[in-house]
Design a protein around this motif. Structure first.
Motif, short mmCIF file in Angstrom:
data_model
loop_
_atom_site.label_atom_id
_atom_site.label_comp_id
_atom_site.label_asym_id
_atom_site.label_seq_id
_atom_site.Cartn_x
_atom_site.Cartn_y
_atom_site.Cartn_z
N GLN A 128 -1.01 -4.39 2.30
CA GLN A 128 -1.25 -5.80 2.60
C GLN A 128 -2.49 -6.22 1.84
OE1 GLN A 128 0.78 -7.81 4.43
NE2 GLN A 128 2.11 -6.01 4.42
N GLY A 129 -2.36 -7.22 1.02
CA GLY A 129 -3.51 -7.67 0.25
C GLY A 129 -3.08 -8.60 -0.86
N MET A 130 -3.91 -8.71 -1.85
CA MET A 130 -3.73 -9.68 -2.93
C MET A 130 -2.37 -9.57 -3.61
SD MET A 130 -6.05 -11.30 -5.80
CE MET A 130 -7.29 -11.36 -4.58
N LEU A 131 -1.86 -8.35 -3.83
CA LEU A 131 -0.61 -8.19 -4.58
C LEU A 131 0.63 -8.05 -3.71
CD1 LEU A 131 -1.93 -5.73 -7.35
CD2 LEU A 131 -1.92 -8.24 -7.34
N SER A 132 0.48 -8.13 -2.40
CA SER A 132 1.61 -7.85 -1.50
C SER A 132 2.75 -8.88 -1.58
CB SER A 132 1.13 -7.70 -0.06
OG SER A 132 0.52 -8.89 0.40
N GLY A 133 2.46 -10.10 -1.98
CA GLY A 133 3.51 -11.11 -2.07
C GLY A 133 3.98 -11.41 -3.48
#
Length: 173
Positions: A128-133
């Motif tokens: 979960q973080g900046m690149l998760s989506g």
């Protein structure tokens, strides 16, 4: 209110300078219509090539050719290290999030010495973080990374320096 023509040119130039190098004109082949930028990270590193028998690339004659093995790069934001880029291709952020991509389109680099600009579709995500989506990754503003020297001995390696900007995008823009 009407503005003189020179004023409009000045405003357009100022906006282009303020946008910086990451806002390069993206070729239609790698455009991500309807997606919004999550973050743009600069990469500095190498493209690692391996000398291998290239039966597919050389028409079945089993000549030795340089084949891309993997990228190894540091991801930077405002000059600070925020992640790494490696085989997969994978981008991993310091917050624990990562994304793996698959090339779906490309456009030539600006010079023959520059690796192509790419559009990659996310095939896996972690954390979960900046690149998760992230749904799409674009590689733009490439410099260097192409190696085309003689390949004389199988299982030898060559690291070719490169830099690029990676634009991470999510659906809905």
């Amino acid at each position: 209110m009407r503005y003189p023509g020179n004023y409009r040119i000045w405003i357009a130039t100022a906006l282009a300078v303020a946008a910086g190098p990451a806002m390069a004109q993206v070729p239609p082949a790698i455009a991500a219509v309807g997606e919004a930028t999550v973050v743009t990270l600069h990469a500095e590193g190498v493209q690692v090539y391996e000398c291998k028998t290239g039966s597919e690339k050389t028409g079945g004659d089993h000549k030795l050719v340089w084949t891309l093995r993997e990228p190894i790069a540091t991801l930077l934001l405002d000059g600070k290290t925020v992640g790494r880029h490696f085989a997969g291709p994978t981008w991993q952020h310091v917050d624990g999030s990562s994304v793996v991509g698959k090339v779906v389109a490309n456009a030539p680099g600006k010079t023959p010495a520059d690796i192509p600009w790419l559009k990659l579709s996310a095939t896996a995500r972690k954390g979960q973080g900046m690149l998760s989506g992230v749904a799409t990754v674009q590689r733009i503003n490439t410099r260097g990374g192409v190696h085309a020297g003689p390949c004389d001995k199988a299982r030898t390696f060559h690291s070719e320096p490169y830099s690029a900007d990676y634009v991470f995008l999510q659906k809905g823009g």
